[in-house]
Design a protein around this motif. Structure first.
Motif, PDB file in Angstrom:
ATOM      1  N   VAL A  76       1.752  12.248 -30.080  1.00  0.00           N
ATOM      2  CA  VAL A  76       2.362  13.493 -29.650  1.00  0.00           C
ATOM      3  C   VAL A  76       2.081  14.532 -30.735  1.00  0.00           C
ATOM      4  CG1 VAL A  76       4.484  14.637 -28.960  1.00  0.00           C
ATOM      5  CG2 VAL A  76       4.187  12.216 -28.505  1.00  0.00           C
ATOM      6  N   ASN A  92       0.714  21.867 -22.327  1.00  0.00           N
ATOM      7  CA  ASN A  92       0.613  20.483 -22.755  1.00  0.00           C
ATOM      8  C   ASN A  92      -0.521  19.838 -21.974  1.00  0.00           C
ATOM      9  OD1 ASN A  92       0.942  17.621 -22.892  1.00  0.00           O
ATOM     10  ND2 ASN A  92       3.020  17.935 -23.627  1.00  0.00           N
ATOM     11  N   ARG A 105      -3.491  10.552 -21.449  1.00  0.00           N
ATOM     12  CA  ARG A 105      -2.226  10.834 -22.134  1.00  0.00           C
ATOM     13  C   ARG A 105      -1.625   9.549 -22.679  1.00  0.00           C
ATOM     14  NH1 ARG A 105      -0.276  15.836 -20.786  1.00  0.00           N
ATOM     15  NH2 ARG A 105       1.884  15.285 -21.128  1.00  0.00           N
ATOM     16  N   GLY A 156      -2.592  10.237 -26.074  1.00  0.00           N
ATOM     17  CA  GLY A 156      -1.581  11.258 -26.301  1.00  0.00           C
ATOM     18  C   GLY A 156      -2.029  12.601 -25.757  1.00  0.00           C
ATOM     19  N   SER A 157      -1.270  13.615 -26.129  1.00  0.00           N
ATOM     20  CA  SER A 157      -1.578  14.942 -25.607  1.00  0.00           C
ATOM     21  C   SER A 157      -1.336  15.977 -26.700  1.00  0.00           C
ATOM     22  CB  SER A 157      -0.703  15.243 -24.394  1.00  0.00           C
ATOM     23  OG  SER A 157       0.655  15.250 -24.772  1.00  0.00           O
ATOM     24  N   SER A 188       0.269  19.587 -27.507  1.00  0.00           N
ATOM     25  CA  SER A 188       1.303  20.435 -26.956  1.00  0.00           C
ATOM     26  C   SER A 188       1.415  21.701 -27.789  1.00  0.00           C
ATOM     27  CB  SER A 188       2.615  19.670 -27.015  1.00  0.00           C
ATOM     28  OG  SER A 188       3.652  20.503 -26.624  1.00  0.00           O
ATOM     29  N   GLY A 222       5.678  13.997 -22.380  1.00  0.00           N
ATOM     30  CA  GLY A 222       5.030  12.792 -22.915  1.00  0.00           C
ATOM     31  C   GLY A 222       5.922  11.566 -22.909  1.00  0.00           C
TER      32      GLY A 222
END
Ligand SMILES: [Zn+2]
Length: 681
Positions: A369, A392, A400, A404-405, A407, A461
């Motif tokens: 994250v 995001n 994801r 993850g992503s 943001s 997330g």
């Protein structure tokens, strides 16, 4: 999955505190408000910190900005196949009409053109309803015929009269293309949507069958089927027309690629260069595997200060959530403000572990994250003129999950909202008392940004689907449920003592500013954005009413929230903030269960029961009170203008910014410099 956070909540944006001002020095007397028409106010934003970038970074930003602007036409065509033709016709009239430019009819035409720019087409950017001009069809015919026909976007052999005949019903008949993206239950969503992601006469059942066949439930790494194409029928057979170099929208994409190639030469590092080159590769091939490869590289590039999105990204415009609208946003990290989101990110696992949801729906390990506060330098496509305040990405579920992503919170945009709203009378009219108003004054700017951070960095997330659950199981309700989940995650933690412990909030009561404005907005004031007698369609608005009215009803026995009348006006009163937090936690648990198990019926029932229908008498009251304030319920932005400075040898020595361009000039200029697509595609 819908990941863009738009600014729906006016109320919490209305009073600025000093909280978000830890940036570089401001230009004195910066004029935020640029234009006002219909229900729209246009603002400009500053780009603080640009001057501190290195020359190479400035050059990179410049090329990415150019790549952003080159795509400007694409969204017009995606939103409706007549949009470019209408825009070009109106612009031709606006620039060449020699008759009375002060007449009421011409002013109505100007307003209509401004609305077309704001909506990137003939539908309202937010309600998605087609808006009808205040000038007559006869006037339209008269002014179009009065100008030199060579200025008009005529097809081969077409006359001005034929153009007028073609466009008149599209512009003036409210029964034709009434809704850009139709989400109304029980009708064919594809046939009743005015946008241009599917060819004429294709039914929802055909689309679902076409893409249903592609999906392999055992594929752990599925591509985003349909993302970058228009589905059409040729000789009775469904085929995808892919957006790529040599495919649909090629003329614009070729230009984008040219600028991206320049950008790659001044990339900050090898990782970023690989991101840019993979995106170029995707634009050239249209291969969705390459797109996933690009997304993975993008999400893993955390070192670069400059970042950007350029492509077919969000799927709000497709009622079935597959086809993506084109957008671009170029930005650089606001290093000082990012410290706030780094605290949140580095505690992500703690938040996941303590979330009030069933343990079987929690992520054992929250991955990657990453969160940052950014300063945007350029907005285009689906980010312009109406602008998100947080993003995001990527949207692919498995990416994801595995990688993850990223943001982001866009602080120079929220700051412009705050500053432009100072002292406009909104809180005086709608808030219950000075207690709420003072809390808003002290904390709303901070708590609002923090809620955005929590929504984006953690909310979207968090949690997981149970094995075998189709990520699209909630269908048309999916985006509303997803937004509610992210909002509730943020709301729940906003009231947690952990916030002051981590130094994210300065005061144990600060969260009440966000709670109050959220509930007031969801129960009442967001109705300022809905036309009389209409219900709520848009996912974020549905989610906000869902949360607020669910909490109101479930807390009724304990009088957690009250709707109180005073001097003939309705007010929201929150009596028990702690209980309200408990209610947020309970709803989060249920919404996570719906998401994790793909419980379509429960999701539908929740949204339909709380999120859609509008309390008509209250709606009328709110509209009347709001009207007296004479405020615009929606806002859009103009971009700054960037100029390359070169020395006698032709070498770039600097990139400068100016903020002087007005709304009309900007759009007319973009239509000249970046209008790359044919009128019909
Ligand atoms: Zn969101």
């Amino acid at each position: 999955m819908m990941k863009k956070l738009t600014l729906i909540c006016m109320t919490s944006m209305l009073l600025a505190s000093g909280a978000s001002e830890a940036t570089t020095p401001k230009i004195k007397e910066f004029k935020y408000s640029v234009d006002k028409f219909a229900d729209i106010e246009i603002l400009r934003y500053q780009v603080p910190g640009f001057e501190n970038l290195s020359l190479k970074q400035k050059e990179l930003v410049y090329y990415l900005n150019q790549a952003a602007l080159e795509g400007s036409d694409i969204l017009y065509d995606q939103n409706n196949k007549y949009n470019l033709c209408i825009r070009r016709t109106l612009e031709a009239v606006y620039e060449n009409y020699k008759g009375d430019r002060k007449s009421a009819e011409f002013e109505h035409l100007t307003t209509y053109l401004k609305r077309v720019w704001m909506g990137t087409g003939i539908h309202h950017h937010y309600s998605e309803d087609k808006f009808i001009p205040e000038f007559s069809a006869a006037y339209f015919a008269q002014v179009v015929k009065s100008i030199d026909a060579s200025k008009l976007p005529l097809s081969t052999g077409e006359t001005a009269d034929a153009l007028i005949t073609k466009l008149t019903p599209i512009i003036f008949d409210s029964t034709i293309y009434p809704k850009r993206t139709n989400q109304t239950e029980g009708v064919d969503l594809i046939k009743t949507s005015a946008n241009n992601y599917y060819g004429d006469s294709i039914s929802q059942a055909e689309v679902e069958a076409f893409y249903g066949k592609m999906k392999n439930p055992n594929d752990k790494e599925p591509v985003s089927f349909g993302l970058n194409s228009k589905l059409v029928k040729e000789n009775g057979v469904l085929v995808e027309k892919t957006y790529k170099v040599g495919g649909l929208y090629s003329a614009a994409i070729v230009k984008i690629v040219d600028w991206l190639e320049k950008a790659a030469t001044v990339a900050e590092n090898d990782k970023q260069k690989a991101v840019i080159n993979t995106l170029i590769d995707f634009y050239k091939t249209g291969n969705l595997k390459t797109y996933d490869d690009y997304s993975i590289k993008w999400v893993r590039d955390l070192d670069s200060q400059i970042d950007f999105v350029n492509g077919f990204t969000e799927t709000y415009g497709d009622p079935l959530g597959m086809k993506a609208s084109w957008e671009s946003i170029v930005n650089f990290k606001n290093i000082e403000a990012t410290k706030r989101t780094e605290i949140i990110s580095s505690n992500a696992q703690w938040f996941e572990d303590h979330s009030p949801i069933d343990p079987q729906f929690k992520k054992e390990k929250v991955k990657g994250v990453s969160a940052k506060v950014i300063t945007v330098s350029m907005l285009a496509g689906d980010c312009y003129p109406p602008t998100p305040i947080g993003i995001n990405l990527p949207n692919s579920n498995w990416i994801r999950h595995e990688y993850g992503s990223k943001s982001v919170t866009i602080e120079n945009i929220t700051e412009a909202y705050d500053k432009a709203s100072l002292g406009n009378g909104f809180n005086e009219e709608f808030m219950w008392s000075d207690v709420e108003r003072n809390r808003a004054k002290d904390f709303a700017s901070l708590t609002n940004n923090l809620h955005t951070d929590l929504h984006e960095c953690l909310g979207h997330g968090s949690g997981k689907l149970l094995p075998g659950v189709d990520p699209d199981a909630l269908k048309a309700y999916g985006s509303c449920i997803e937004e509610a989940r992210a909002d509730l995650f943020g709301l729940y933690y906003m009231g947690d003592p952990k916030m002051t412990e981590l130094g994210l909030l300065p005061d144990k009561d600060a969260y009440k500013a966000e709670y109050y404005s959220y509930i007031m907005n969801g129960l009442m004031t967001q109705l300022t954005r809905i036309q009389p007698d209409k219900n709520i369609e848009e996912a974020h608005m549905r989610n906000r009413q869902l949360i607020a009215s669910w909490a109101y009803e479930k807390g009724k026995a304990d009088r957690v929230i009250e709707m109180v009348e005073r001097d003939g006006k309705t007010y929201v009163k929150v009596n028990d903030y702690e209980k309200l937090r408990t209610l947020f936690g309970q709803l989060l648990a249920e919404i996570q269960r719906i998401k994790s198990t793909g419980d379509f019926e429960a999701g539908k029932n929740l949204v339909e029961a709380y999120g859609v229908k509008v309390n008509q008498p209250l709606h009328n009251e709110v509209l009347a009170r709001y009207k007296k304030l004479n405020l615009a319920p929606y806002r859009g932005f103009v971009n700054p203008v960037y100029t390359l400075v070169k020395n006698a040898a032709g070498e770039i020595t600097d990139v400068t910014i100016s903020y002087n361009e007005n709304y009309v000039d900007q759009h007319l200029r973009y239509s000249k410099e970046y209008s790359n697509l044919p009128t019909f595609n």
